[in-house]
Design an enzyme around this catalytic site. Structure first.
Site, PDB file in Angstrom:
ATOM      1  N   LYS A  39       0.856  -1.184   0.000  1.00  0.00           N
ATOM      2  CA  LYS A  39       0.000   0.000   0.000  1.00  0.00           C
ATOM      3  C   LYS A  39       0.888   1.228   0.000  1.00  0.00           C
ATOM      4  O   LYS A  39       1.844   1.316   0.788  1.00  0.00           O
ATOM      5  CB  LYS A  39      -0.919  -0.012   1.229  1.00  0.00           C
ATOM      6  CG  LYS A  39      -1.996   1.068   1.214  1.00  0.00           C
ATOM      7  CD  LYS A  39      -3.001   0.831   2.345  1.00  0.00           C
ATOM      8  CE  LYS A  39      -4.159   1.797   2.276  1.00  0.00           C
ATOM      9  NZ  LYS A  39      -5.185   1.503   3.326  1.00  0.00           N
ATOM     10  N   ASP A 178     -13.722   3.306   9.189  1.00  0.00           N
ATOM     11  CA  ASP A 178     -14.298   2.985   7.876  1.00  0.00           C
ATOM     12  C   ASP A 178     -14.804   1.543   7.924  1.00  0.00           C
ATOM     13  O   ASP A 178     -14.391   0.687   7.152  1.00  0.00           O
ATOM     14  CB  ASP A 178     -13.260   3.164   6.774  1.00  0.00           C
ATOM     15  CG  ASP A 178     -13.865   3.146   5.368  1.00  0.00           C
ATOM     16  OD1 ASP A 178     -15.110   3.140   5.260  1.00  0.00           O
ATOM     17  OD2 ASP A 178     -13.100   3.138   4.383  1.00  0.00           O
ATOM     18  N   ASN A 183     -13.985  -4.030   4.487  1.00  0.00           N
ATOM     19  CA  ASN A 183     -12.856  -3.869   5.409  1.00  0.00           C
ATOM     20  C   ASN A 183     -12.907  -4.831   6.591  1.00  0.00           C
ATOM     21  O   ASN A 183     -12.100  -4.731   7.510  1.00  0.00           O
ATOM     22  CB  ASN A 183     -12.799  -2.426   5.917  1.00  0.00           C
ATOM     23  CG  ASN A 183     -12.397  -1.463   4.817  1.00  0.00           C
ATOM     24  OD1 ASN A 183     -11.728  -1.840   3.868  1.00  0.00           O
ATOM     25  ND2 ASN A 183     -12.832  -0.216   4.943  1.00  0.00           N
TER      26      ASN A 183
END
Length: 251
Positions: A39, A178, A183
């Site tokens: 990432k 989130d 997720n």
């Protein structure tokens, strides 16, 4: 790419992950038989919750408290920040949407049971509004925003002013930030793993609830979302839910 990151990847094929709307890029790759994720966040986001070094710090703090990816390597250069994590087991909760209310309830309990006495991560409404001001000033807000659900709010500046005027008193807990069905990963034995924790930290308990309610409303139906709220065993805080949905609109 940063040298230490490139050395770890060692020429493996990088597969772009298209899930998510953040400015970060995510790629998966194999090293031997093991799956990893790279990432990256551009340097301009260093002081925001998009920072992958912030996320790496959150993941390391959470290790042993709830199931999160193992951070294998981090790095930083003039272009941005880099993090490599091991893949977690299971499938996204989105693939178990029929079981979503119970699994979301379990996820919420796990998050809100984390002791925040020594939590160093501020994800409060005030911090997030400062972040939003920075993104607005830099022209970095989500270009796909839609304010049609909010009568009287026509521009991002309108929304920011409204958020400042309606900022709630906060009952702080640990918040994922989130908590949606992409997720949370679920194993065959209903064990939960949490990913994408860049916004994790101390925030109002209704932030995660607002996201779950919206997820159920949009992906299942209004009745299921309402039942989820009713099962919480506490009065609904509709104004807080609305605030956090509005806050998310420009991210």
């Amino acid at each position: 790419m940063h040298l230490t990151i490139a050395q770890f990847i060692n020429g493996a094929v990088l597969q772009r992950d298209e899930v998510g709307e953040s400015p970060c890029e995510v790629h998966s790759f194999y090293r031997g038989e093991e799956l990893y994720f790279l990432k990256t966040s551009p340097a301009i986001y260093q002081a925001t919750t998009y920072s992958v070094l912030r996320e790496a710090a959150v993941l390391r703090w959470l290790a042993g408290k709830v199931n999160v990816p193992e951070v294998v390597l981090t790095a930083q250069d003039a272009q941005g920040e880099y993090m490599i994590t091991r893949a977690v087991p299971g499938v996204p909760l989105a693939e178990r949407i029929g079981d979503a209310p119970a699994l979301f309830a379990q996820a919420l309990r796990q998050m809100q049971s984390i002791d925040i006495a020594d939590c160093p991560f501020d994800s409060s409404a005030a911090m997030r509004l400062r972040e939003l001001e920075f993104l607005l000033n830099e022209g970095l807000i989500d270009e796909d925003y839609d304010l049609s659900d909010w009568p009287g709010l026509h521009t991002p500046q309108d929304l920011l002013a409204h958020l400042h005027a309606t900022m709630p008193d906060e009952d702080l807990v640990f918040s994922h930030g989130d908590l949606g069905d992409s997720n949370i990963f679920v194993t065959d034995t209903d064990e939960l793993y949490f990913i994408d924790l860049g916004r994790g930290g101390k925030a109002d308990r209704w932030l995660d609830i607002a996201f779950i309610h919206r997820n159920l409303r949009e992906e299942v139906n209004d009745a299921t979302a309402a039942r989820f709220l009713a099962a919480l065993g506490q009065p609904d805080a509709a104004a807080k839910r609305r605030f956090f949905e509005q806050l998310d609109e420009l991210f």
